[in-house]
Design a protein around this motif. Structure first.
Motif, PDB file in Angstrom:
ATOM      1  N   HIS A  45       5.022  15.068 -17.508  1.00 43.07           N
ATOM      2  CA  HIS A  45       4.940  13.617 -17.613  1.00 43.07           C
ATOM      3  C   HIS A  45       6.063  12.890 -16.881  1.00 43.07           C
ATOM      4  O   HIS A  45       6.016  11.677 -16.741  1.00 43.07           O
ATOM      5  N   VAL A  46       7.054  13.604 -16.397  1.00 39.68           N
ATOM      6  CA  VAL A  46       8.131  12.983 -15.613  1.00 39.68           C
ATOM      7  C   VAL A  46       7.548  12.301 -14.374  1.00 39.68           C
ATOM      8  O   VAL A  46       8.015  11.235 -13.966  1.00 39.68           O
ATOM      9  N   TYR A  47       6.513  12.872 -13.801  1.00 47.10           N
ATOM     10  CA  TYR A  47       5.901  12.295 -12.612  1.00 47.10           C
ATOM     11  C   TYR A  47       5.192  10.972 -12.935  1.00 47.10           C
ATOM     12  O   TYR A  47       5.148  10.076 -12.099  1.00 47.10           O
ATOM     13  N   LEU A  48       4.656  10.868 -14.132  1.00 44.15           N
ATOM     14  CA  LEU A  48       4.048   9.601 -14.523  1.00 44.15           C
ATOM     15  C   LEU A  48       5.114   8.515 -14.678  1.00 44.15           C
ATOM     16  O   LEU A  48       4.889   7.360 -14.308  1.00 44.15           O
ATOM     17  N   HIS A  49       6.270   8.895 -15.199  1.00 41.01           N
ATOM     18  CA  HIS A  49       7.361   7.930 -15.302  1.00 41.01           C
ATOM     19  C   HIS A  49       7.828   7.496 -13.911  1.00 41.01           C
ATOM     20  O   HIS A  49       8.129   6.316 -13.692  1.00 41.01           O
ATOM     21  N   SER A  50       7.873   8.426 -12.982  1.00 36.46           N
ATOM     22  CA  SER A  50       8.250   8.089 -11.601  1.00 36.46           C
ATOM     23  C   SER A  50       7.234   7.134 -10.986  1.00 36.46           C
ATOM     24  O   SER A  50       7.602   6.186 -10.295  1.00 36.46           O
ATOM     25  N   ALA A  51       5.963   7.393 -11.238  1.00 38.98           N
ATOM     26  CA  ALA A  51       4.914   6.501 -10.732  1.00 38.98           C
ATOM     27  C   ALA A  51       5.064   5.113 -11.326  1.00 38.98           C
ATOM     28  O   ALA A  51       4.952   4.105 -10.616  1.00 38.98           O
ATOM     29  N   ALA A  52       5.341   5.052 -12.624  1.00 37.28           N
ATOM     30  CA  ALA A  52       5.510   3.751 -13.278  1.00 37.28           C
ATOM     31  C   ALA A  52       6.703   3.002 -12.693  1.00 37.28           C
ATOM     32  O   ALA A  52       6.625   1.784 -12.473  1.00 37.28           O
ATOM     33  N   ILE A  53       7.774   3.694 -12.393  1.00 39.44           N
ATOM     34  CA  ILE A  53       8.970   3.041 -11.859  1.00 39.44           C
ATOM     35  C   ILE A  53       8.691   2.425 -10.493  1.00 39.44           C
ATOM     36  O   ILE A  53       9.003   1.257 -10.251  1.00 39.44           O
ATOM     37  N   ILE A  54       8.096   3.193  -9.593  1.00 42.05           N
ATOM     38  CA  ILE A  54       7.853   2.663  -8.244  1.00 42.05           C
ATOM     39  C   ILE A  54       6.823   1.542  -8.294  1.00 42.05           C
ATOM     40  O   ILE A  54       6.945   0.541  -7.580  1.00 42.05           O
TER      41      ILE A  54
ATOM     42  N   ASP B  74       0.816  -1.217   0.000  1.00 43.41           N
ATOM     43  CA  ASP B  74       0.000   0.000   0.000  1.00 43.41           C
ATOM     44  C   ASP B  74       0.849   1.267   0.000  1.00 43.41           C
ATOM     45  O   ASP B  74       0.426   2.295  -0.532  1.00 43.41           O
ATOM     46  N   LEU B  75       2.035   1.214   0.596  1.00 43.74           N
ATOM     47  CA  LEU B  75       2.910   2.388   0.592  1.00 43.74           C
ATOM     48  C   LEU B  75       3.327   2.739  -0.835  1.00 43.74           C
ATOM     49  O   LEU B  75       3.338   3.916  -1.214  1.00 43.74           O
ATOM     50  N   ALA B  76       3.654   1.735  -1.634  1.00 44.25           N
ATOM     51  CA  ALA B  76       4.029   1.979  -3.028  1.00 44.25           C
ATOM     52  C   ALA B  76       2.834   2.481  -3.832  1.00 44.25           C
ATOM     53  O   ALA B  76       2.984   3.365  -4.685  1.00 44.25           O
ATOM     54  N   ILE B  77       1.650   1.940  -3.551  1.00 45.19           N
ATOM     55  CA  ILE B  77       0.449   2.377  -4.274  1.00 45.19           C
ATOM     56  C   ILE B  77       0.135   3.829  -3.956  1.00 45.19           C
ATOM     57  O   ILE B  77      -0.167   4.621  -4.854  1.00 45.19           O
ATOM     58  N   ILE B  78       0.233   4.204  -2.690  1.00 48.72           N
ATOM     59  CA  ILE B  78      -0.022   5.598  -2.304  1.00 48.72           C
ATOM     60  C   ILE B  78       1.016   6.514  -2.949  1.00 48.72           C
ATOM     61  O   ILE B  78       0.688   7.591  -3.442  1.00 48.72           O
ATOM     62  N   ALA B  79       2.277   6.090  -2.967  1.00 49.05           N
ATOM     63  CA  ALA B  79       3.324   6.890  -3.612  1.00 49.05           C
ATOM     64  C   ALA B  79       3.019   7.058  -5.101  1.00 49.05           C
ATOM     65  O   ALA B  79       3.162   8.154  -5.658  1.00 49.05           O
ATOM     66  N   GLY B  80       2.560   5.988  -5.748  1.00 46.36           N
ATOM     67  CA  GLY B  80       2.175   6.089  -7.151  1.00 46.36           C
ATOM     68  C   GLY B  80       1.026   7.060  -7.357  1.00 46.36           C
ATOM     69  O   GLY B  80       1.026   7.855  -8.316  1.00 46.36           O
ATOM     70  N   GLN B  81       0.057   7.041  -6.461  1.00 43.49           N
ATOM     71  CA  GLN B  81      -1.070   7.966  -6.556  1.00 43.49           C
ATOM     72  C   GLN B  81      -0.609   9.414  -6.378  1.00 43.49           C
ATOM     73  O   GLN B  81      -1.124  10.327  -7.025  1.00 43.49           O
ATOM     74  N   ILE B  82       0.360   9.608  -5.501  1.00 49.45           N
ATOM     75  CA  ILE B  82       0.891  10.960  -5.297  1.00 49.45           C
ATOM     76  C   ILE B  82       1.580  11.452  -6.562  1.00 49.45           C
ATOM     77  O   ILE B  82       1.410  12.608  -6.972  1.00 49.45           O
ATOM     78  N   PHE B  83       2.349  10.584  -7.222  1.00 47.36           N
ATOM     79  CA  PHE B  83       3.002  10.986  -8.469  1.00 47.36           C
ATOM     80  C   PHE B  83       1.973  11.317  -9.550  1.00 47.36           C
ATOM     81  O   PHE B  83       2.154  12.273 -10.308  1.00 47.36           O
ATOM     82  N   VAL B  84       0.899  10.562  -9.617  1.00 45.78           N
ATOM     83  CA  VAL B  84      -0.163  10.862 -10.587  1.00 45.78           C
ATOM     84  C   VAL B  84      -0.801  12.210 -10.245  1.00 45.78           C
ATOM     85  O   VAL B  84      -1.090  13.013 -11.140  1.00 45.78           O
ATOM     86  N   ASN B  85      -0.975  12.489  -8.963  1.00 45.65           N
ATOM     87  CA  ASN B  85      -1.518  13.779  -8.555  1.00 45.65           C
ATOM     88  C   ASN B  85      -0.564  14.912  -8.927  1.00 45.65           C
ATOM     89  O   ASN B  85      -0.999  15.977  -9.359  1.00 45.65           O
ATOM     90  N   MET B  86       0.744  14.687  -8.769  1.00 45.41           N
ATOM     91  CA  MET B  86       1.710  15.714  -9.154  1.00 45.41           C
ATOM     92  C   MET B  86       1.654  15.959 -10.659  1.00 45.41           C
ATOM     93  O   MET B  86       1.820  17.091 -11.113  1.00 45.41           O
ATOM     94  N   TYR B  87       1.407  14.912 -11.432  1.00 40.47           N
ATOM     95  CA  TYR B  87       1.226  15.080 -12.881  1.00 40.47           C
ATOM     96  C   TYR B  87      -0.008  15.934 -13.159  1.00 40.47           C
ATOM     97  O   TYR B  87       0.024  16.821 -14.017  1.00 40.47           O
ATOM     98  N   SER B  88      -1.093  15.688 -12.436  1.00 43.44           N
ATOM     99  CA  SER B  88      -2.317  16.460 -12.684  1.00 43.44           C
ATOM    100  C   SER B  88      -2.144  17.925 -12.273  1.00 43.44           C
ATOM    101  O   SER B  88      -2.787  18.800 -12.849  1.00 43.44           O
ATOM    102  N   ILE B  89      -1.262  18.183 -11.303  1.00 46.36           N
ATOM    103  CA  ILE B  89      -1.015  19.562 -10.882  1.00 46.36           C
ATOM    104  C   ILE B  89      -0.129  20.282 -11.896  1.00 46.36           C
ATOM    105  O   ILE B  89      -0.418  21.405 -12.302  1.00 46.36           O
ATOM    106  N   SER B  90       0.967  19.627 -12.307  1.00 44.80           N
ATOM    107  CA  SER B  90       1.971  20.302 -13.122  1.00 44.80           C
ATOM    108  C   SER B  90       1.910  19.953 -14.606  1.00 44.80           C
ATOM    109  O   SER B  90       2.518  20.637 -15.420  1.00 44.80           O
TER     110      SER B  90
END
Length: 160
Positions: free
Chosen positions: A111-120, A92-108
């Protein structure tokens, strides 16, 4: 007041106000049991659910994501002796981190944040191949990445 890990924590409604509890849990994670890890995950979920809109900035979200990734990596040894068919307790920690990266993508819209989400999420899927929640989150990230490529291609055609 509520007693979390032997410490009194003031409550606001039903969510701990003292975010320092989460920071303390990060330092204890190597010595905690799975029960305490679940408690930490639930605290992260409750805090995440009650973030004020003003606190949803890329800088603050980056800090939260890095903290969750750090805690996830430190919690992985708790599931090292589990069979491959079992879920890691820290998924769940990794899933929440992925959700945060997706949220950062929606804010900014970077697409670098989507790549970060995919990596984790890909890393979490390697550690816990049976985690359908991680797999669904990763599919969402891949879908957003494809949409981004299509948008880039369509704007490139418009300019010509």
């Amino acid at each position: 007041m509520d007693n979390i890990l032997g410490r009194n924590v003031p409550l606001y409604g039903r969510v701990p106000v003292a975010c320092s509890v989460v920071h303390r849990l990060t330092f204890y994670i190597m010595q905690v049991s799975v029960v305490e890890l679940r408690r930490s995950i639930n605290i992260h979920k409750l805090l995440r659910n009650n973030i004020a809109p003003l606190d949803l900035t890329v800088e603050l979200e980056t800090t939260r994501a890095m903290q969750l990734i750090h805690e996830y990596m430190n919690a992985l040894p708790l599931g090292r002796d589990l069979p491959e068919t079992e879920l890691q307790p820290a998924d769940d920690l990794a899933i929440i981190a992925g959700q945060i990266f997706v949220n950062m993508y929606s804010i900014s819209e970077d697409h670098v944040y989507l790549h970060s989400a995919a990596i984790i999420l890909e890393f979490a899927l390697k550690e816990s191949p049976q985690s359908y929640q991680t797999r669904l989150q990763l599919v969402k990230v891949y879908r957003l990445l494809c949409r981004h490529r299509q948008l880039v291609q369509s704007t490139h055609l418009i300019r010509f």
